[in-house]
Scaffold this motif. Structure first.
Motif, short mmCIF file in Angstrom:
data_model
loop_
_atom_site.label_atom_id
_atom_site.label_comp_id
_atom_site.label_asym_id
_atom_site.label_seq_id
_atom_site.Cartn_x
_atom_site.Cartn_y
_atom_site.Cartn_z
N TYR A 127 22.24 12.39 53.10
CA TYR A 127 21.06 12.33 53.96
C TYR A 127 20.16 11.21 53.49
O TYR A 127 19.89 11.08 52.30
N SER A 128 19.67 10.41 54.43
CA SER A 128 18.76 9.33 54.04
C SER A 128 17.79 9.02 55.18
O SER A 128 18.20 8.52 56.23
N PHE A 129 16.54 9.31 54.94
CA PHE A 129 15.50 8.98 55.91
C PHE A 129 15.40 7.48 56.10
O PHE A 129 15.31 6.98 57.23
N LEU A 130 15.45 6.72 55.01
CA LEU A 130 15.31 5.27 55.09
C LEU A 130 16.46 4.63 55.86
O LEU A 130 16.26 3.72 56.67
N LYS A 131 17.68 5.10 55.61
CA LYS A 131 18.83 4.56 56.34
C LYS A 131 18.75 4.92 57.82
O LYS A 131 19.10 4.10 58.69
N SER A 132 18.29 6.14 58.10
CA SER A 132 18.15 6.55 59.51
C SER A 132 17.09 5.72 60.21
O SER A 132 17.27 5.31 61.36
N LEU A 133 15.99 5.46 59.51
CA LEU A 133 14.92 4.64 60.09
C LEU A 133 15.40 3.21 60.31
O LEU A 133 15.16 2.61 61.37
N ASN A 134 16.09 2.67 59.31
CA ASN A 134 16.59 1.29 59.44
C ASN A 134 17.57 1.18 60.60
O ASN A 134 17.55 0.18 61.35
N ALA A 135 18.40 2.19 60.77
CA ALA A 135 19.39 2.17 61.85
C ALA A 135 18.72 2.16 63.23
O ALA A 135 19.14 1.42 64.13
N ILE A 136 17.67 2.97 63.39
CA ILE A 136 17.01 3.02 64.68
C ILE A 136 16.21 1.74 64.94
O ILE A 136 16.08 1.29 66.08
N LEU A 137 15.67 1.13 63.88
CA LEU A 137 14.97 -0.15 64.04
C LEU A 137 15.93 -1.24 64.53
O LEU A 137 15.59 -2.04 65.41
N ILE A 138 17.12 -1.25 63.96
CA ILE A 138 18.14 -2.22 64.39
C ILE A 138 18.56 -1.95 65.82
O ILE A 138 18.68 -2.86 66.65
N GLU A 139 18.78 -0.67 66.13
CA GLU A 139 19.21 -0.29 67.48
C GLU A 139 18.18 -0.68 68.53
O GLU A 139 18.53 -1.16 69.61
N LYS A 140 16.88 -0.49 68.21
CA LYS A 140 15.82 -0.81 69.17
C LYS A 140 15.40 -2.28 69.11
O LYS A 140 14.62 -2.74 69.94
N GLY A 141 15.91 -3.00 68.11
CA GLY A 141 15.56 -4.41 67.97
C GLY A 141 14.16 -4.65 67.43
O GLY A 141 13.56 -5.70 67.66
N VAL A 142 13.63 -3.67 66.69
CA VAL A 142 12.27 -3.80 66.15
C VAL A 142 12.31 -4.62 64.86
O VAL A 142 13.04 -4.31 63.93
N LYS A 143 11.49 -5.68 64.82
CA LYS A 143 11.46 -6.57 63.66
C LYS A 143 10.09 -6.66 63.01
O LYS A 143 9.98 -7.01 61.83
N LYS A 144 9.06 -6.38 63.77
CA LYS A 144 7.71 -6.58 63.23
C LYS A 144 6.74 -5.58 63.87
O LYS A 144 6.91 -5.19 65.02
#
Length: 469
Positions: A127-144
């Motif tokens: 389980y990893s909150f940080l990995k889950s957050l990073n994955a959704i940021l990549i999926e949504k294209g959020v950079k800043k």
């Protein structure tokens, strides 16, 4: 004729039972006569669920410091008040609009924490909150993020229990509690020690790093092969002192201490995933959900509590459980509310005291009889019985009981919880023989002998009891 046979069988069973009782009493006498226990405060109770009789008791109504067997109360409390599949939830929200072309959210990022003690915990690597957050940021294209990062804590500040010792609260097993828990609220400090006893040590690395924290190193190289280094510091104090000694001639020797402020570590690691411009954006028209992250199930967390004797998990879980009964609950008041709850549930006539959830405080006081009443209550409660029993380690096999009676007759035939501190050793659980369960609690306080010798004496007693059940 059948009536005569029945009477004979009953008489034989009674005779055998009396002989077994006599043999168990002899085992107890031999245990109490051991010279290593001459100054110890000893309490024992053994109960037969089938006959509803005590097979053995000694000082069973006296109060003892329970150490970690107190975690059984917290475990059962959570099973009573929360569902087996309950999971802590951490939400990530954002204000403003996401510009999909630039990948910029023109607003703020909000992390809403709920006291999940397993957030990025070493005990649940899958389980990893940080990995889950990073994955959704990549999926949504959020950079800043044009605004700032806000961590929302709905249960007050990071704090420790005032009933804990100063020498405990700076270490990983005395870490504090709040809605924002991260990496077990623990720092790993690695040392290189010199070859000379009494020589200096140097810090080789710190995980996770935090520029706000200063580590004062007073650790020296010692003769012992044990970790005898201890951290000192309170919540929000960014200066942590580590004193004591570690084995000599070591490289990257790990010492675990408590974090001064878990929120600052969580914030640092989230900001490494995203670029924040830190503009002052105050208006919030609406909040959109970016991520809903869920912890392992309550059953998984409780198994960790009982097998690893995890203090930090225990404190967080009790807070969550008691929150359902009183929304103003705190780390200080939750144990008292739990005490009242079980006084009513067990219909107790005698008092006991719980001042924390984990048993870390020496102000906790419980009798063997009350511990056994809890074990009997659990066994007779079909709603929680199988779940609770599945969380307990087995003697000689698993968890904190892994080396208790290994290779002896009690291996795999006793399940329960251990509790130990300096001068304290306790066990509470069930003997299992011929598919019958026998609740058993033994509590030793204030002994001056070595913990190893006391443990060996307890194993001898437990073997004698099991063989004569």
């Amino acid at each position: 004729m059948k009536k005569v046979i029945f009477i004979v069988l009953v008489l034989l069973e009674t005779l055998v039972s009396a002989q077994n009782k006599s043999a168990i009493d002899s085992v107890l006498t031999a245990f109490l006569n051991k010279s290593i226990l001459y100054d110890a405060h000893v309490g024992i109770q053994l109960y037969d669920i089938q006959t509803r009789n005590n097979l053995l008791e000694y000082n069973s109504q006296k109060l003892f410091v329970p150490a970690s067997i107190q975690k059984l109360f917290t475990t059962v409390t959570s099973l009573e008040l929360l569902s087996n599949d309950f999971r802590f939830t951490t939400k990530v929200l954002y204000s403003g609009e996401l510009d999909k072309n630039s990948g910029i959210i023109n607003g703020n990022l909000y992390v809403v924490c709920s006291g999940d003690p397993s957030l990025e915990s070493v005990y649940f690597s899958d389980y990893s909150f940080l990995k889950s957050l990073n994955a959704i940021l990549i999926e949504k294209g959020v950079k800043k993020i044009s605004g700032r990062l806000f961590l929302l804590d709905n249960k007050g500040s990071y704090s420790v229990n005032s009933n804990w010792l100063w020498g405990d609260i700076g270490n990983y097993y005395g870490a504090g509690v709040s809605s924002i828990s991260f990496r077990d609220n623990t720092i790993e400090v690695y040392f290189n020690s010199s070859d000379t006893v009494g020589g200096p040590t140097t810090i080789s690395k710190i995980i996770p790093e935090n520029n706000q924290v200063t580590i004062v190193n007073k650790v020296v190289s010692g003769e012992s092969n044990r970790d005898l280094a201890y951290g000192y510091g309170v919540p929000y104090d960014s200066v942590r002192t580590i004193d004591g000694e570690i084995p000599r001639s070591k490289k990257d020797f790990k010492v675990k201490i408590s974090m001064h402020d878990p929120s600052s570590y969580l914030k640092n690691e989230i900001e490494q995933l995203l670029n924040f411009e830190h503009q002052n954006i105050n208006s919030i028209d609406r909040l959109d959900t970016l991520l809903i992250y869920k912890s392992p199930s309550l059953l998984n967390l409780l198994e960790n509590v009982n097998t690893k004797s995890n203090n930090n998990y225990t404190e967080h879980i009790l807070l969550k459980s008691m929150f359902l009964m009183d929304s103003s609950i705190s780390i200080e008041s939750a144990p008292f509310l739990m005490n009242d709850y079980w006084t009513n549930q067990l219909q107790l006539k005698h008092v006991f005291y719980t001042v924390d959830a984990s048993g870390l405080s020496r102000k906790n006081l419980i009798s063997p009889e009350i511990m056994n009443k809890l074990l009997i209550y659990i066994f007779n409660n079909n709603t929680i019985k199988s779940t609770f029993l599945s969380t307990l380690p087995k003697a000689g096999v698993s968890g904190t009981l892994k080396y208790l009676g290994r290779g002896s007759s009690i291996e795999n035939h006793f399940i329960g919880k251990s509790g130990s501190m300096d001068g304290i050793r306790c066990y509470a659980g069930y003997f299992i023989k011929n598919e019958s369960y026998y609740p058993f609690t033994i509590m030793l306080n204030n002994f001056s002998s070595t913990s190893k010798k006391v443990k060996e004496a307890i194993v001898d007693l437990m073997e004698g009891i099991y063989q004569n059940l």
